[in-house]
Scaffold this motif. Structure first.
Motif, short mmCIF file in Angstrom:
data_model
loop_
_atom_site.label_atom_id
_atom_site.label_comp_id
_atom_site.label_asym_id
_atom_site.label_seq_id
_atom_site.Cartn_x
_atom_site.Cartn_y
_atom_site.Cartn_z
N THR A 150 46.11 38.44 37.11
CA THR A 150 47.56 38.04 37.22
C THR A 150 46.98 36.28 36.24
O THR A 150 48.41 35.35 35.75
N THR A 174 52.36 38.02 40.49
CA THR A 174 51.96 37.35 41.58
C THR A 174 52.30 37.54 42.89
O THR A 174 50.63 37.22 43.83
N THR A 220 49.36 40.20 44.49
CA THR A 220 48.18 40.11 43.92
C THR A 220 47.74 39.43 45.32
O THR A 220 47.28 39.55 45.87
#
Length: 519
Positions: free
Chosen positions: A478, A496, A499
């Protein structure tokens, strides 16, 4: 036979800690104490060594009911006396008191089995008969008895250890047993040794309640009046019944006087500091059992008229202050569990909440992130985000239709999405399989009643471990994606979010001890 870990150096667990539930052990979910198979019953020392819960609090600081602590005390009795606990109880209590219809033996001896009451559970077809409950932690609740025999036991207690010409305790020992030994806070009743105070209507009352899955009992004595009462039932409906009986008896023979209320202005100043969520401390913190049973959490909210609303799931009750930080139902009727008391620390901050007559059942004030509402929201948001990763294979299909070959797609982008996408899909799969397992009655029952953990549960817990490992790779990917701008802004934000959701879900798994094999 085994040694208690020295978790808090210089602060060992004593017999007094065990008998007042202040040893500081973690708890275990109740159903795992029971079994239907006599072959599951082990010698007390073997069972305690195999299943010993960790010490999570220094001893002597707070009382939290512990069946394991009670059984350790029984094991010490075995070591000191040289007898099994069953033989000791029979020789030192049952025989002297002529409690001929009482035993702690499991299964029941033939001479008593035919007289045993049947436990019942209410189902869609009415009441369903249940099998005799076998209790692995026998000293904590395996006694089978009658009301007549319990009357003999109460007489011996009220006469400070004497029954007729027999004595089961010296007078000094009996007085010590019935004397207050530990009180959590002002306004909260005290624990004695093996019993506890439940003062109501201006009377000092001592005794003990008890529950198995099917049976619910209560024994309470008023030493000054030389009165003892025992009630037991064989189905869940008996749990409130025993408390209603307790209250009705006192209302009839010892009616209470109304308590004066403090000025409303003072109450209004205190109530805002009491709002929040309070969680029962009688629950498991260290194993997967924490997930299987919903945490018992009360939410306290102030009302415009200066009262508090205590909410638990679909239950809500209004309380009003009867003295500083002490509340009673707004209808003025003092319940069997006594008043409801809020406890402050040395800085004046409210940290705990008690039912005054349940000093072994504290509720601790918890932060927002520890509430069931918060963890449920985290879980739901994460699952929604995980579902969004299915956009990626759709995008890949579209790319192929546009005749983009795999080699034209940067290897970083493919690796990154395979990593995070696989982790997200594994998390979804885990939740799905766990939900399916929870709906399989036989599997859940095996976990709750069997010594060994069901293999399917062991296997399914592999999934979040793999997903967590993939998440460790997704995090630097990321960062790299942002530094080198491998995707469009929208794509980077989406990756993102996935994640972050993976990290948040790992927190959720760890919170409920679902990450790894914590049995």
């Amino acid at each position: 036979k085994f040694k208690i870990p020295d978790t808090f150096p210089g602060r060992p667990v004593t017999m007094r800690h065990l008998m007042t539930h202040t040893a500081g052990f973690d708890d275990h979910i109740e159903p795992r104490i029971y079994s239907k198979d006599p072959s599951d019953l082990e010698p007390l020392s073997v069972f305690l060594k195999r299943t010993w819960p960790p010490r999570i609090r220094p001893p002597g600081e707070i009382s939290v009911y512990s069946n394991y602590g009670t059984c350790l005390a029984a094991l010490i009795v075995e070591e000191v006396s040289g007898m099994t606990f069953e033989d000791y109880i029979d020789k030192r209590i049952i025989q002297p008191l002529e409690m001929n219809r009482t035993t702690i033996a499991q299964p029941l001896p033939d001479r008593l089995a035919s007289d045993m009451s049947i436990g019942y559970v209410y189902g869609k077809d009415g009441y369903v008969r249940q099998e005799f409950e076998l209790i692995r932690l026998a000293p904590a609740g395996a006694v089978s008895t009658t009301a007549t025999d319990m009357a003999k036991f109460m007489i011996a207690q009220l006469q400070l250890g004497r029954y007729g010409n027999e004595r089961i305790l010296g007078e000094a020992a009996a007085r010590e047993m019935q004397s207050p030994q530990f009180s959590p806070a002002p306004g909260v009743s005290a624990l004695c040794l093996g019993i506890y105070e439940t003062p109501l209507h201006g009377l000092r009352i001592i005794g003990h309640a008890g529950d198995t899955v099917f049976f619910h009992s209560n024994l309470f004595m008023i030493p000054k009046e030389q009165i003892g009462l025992f009630i037991t039932s064989n189905s869940l409906g008996g749990s409130p019944l025993r408390n209603d009986f307790h209250a009705a008896f006192l209302d009839k023979y010892y009616p209470a006087e109304d308590a004066p209320r403090p000025p409303k202005e003072e109450t209004g100043q205190r109530i805002p500091a009491l709002q929040g969520t309070y969680e029962s401390m009688i629950y498991n913190t260290s194993t997967i059992e924490k997930y299987f049973f919903p945490l018992l959490q009360f939410t306290m909210k102030a009302t415009p008229n200066g009262t508090l609303i205590a909410s638990l799931r679909d239950y809500a009750a209004e309380m009003e202050e009867v003295k500083p930080y002490t509340f009673r139902p707004a209808d003025g009727i003092q319940a069997f569990h006594g008043d409801q008391v809020f406890v402050r620390n040395s800085e004046g901050y409210v940290t705990h909440y008690y039912l005054a007559n349940a000093p072994f059942m504290p509720f601790r004030r918890i932060p927002l992130h520890a509430t069931a509402r918060f963890t449920d929201v985290v879980k739901t948001i994460c699952l929604i985000v995980f579902l969004s990763v299915f956009i990626w294979p759709v995008g890949a299909i579209i790319s192929r239709r546009r005749k983009l070959k795999d080699r034209d797609i940067p290897i970083f982008r493919r690796t990154a999405r395979w990593t995070a996408g696989s982790a997200a899909i594994l998390m979804l799969l885990f939740v799905l399989l766990l939900s399916m397992m929870m709906n399989q009655t036989n599997l859940v029952e095996r976990f709750f009643t069997s010594i060994t953990v069901p293999l399917p549960l062991i296997l399914v817990l592999i999934i979040p471990v793999i997903a967590a490992i993939l998440t460790l790779f997704a995090i630097p990917l990321t960062v790299l994606g942002w530094v080198r701008k491998y995707w469009t802004l929208r794509a980077r934000i989406h990756y993102t979010l996935v994640t972050v959701a993976l990290v948040a879900f790992i927190w959720w798994l760890n919170f409920y001890n679902l990450l790894g094999w914590k049995f």
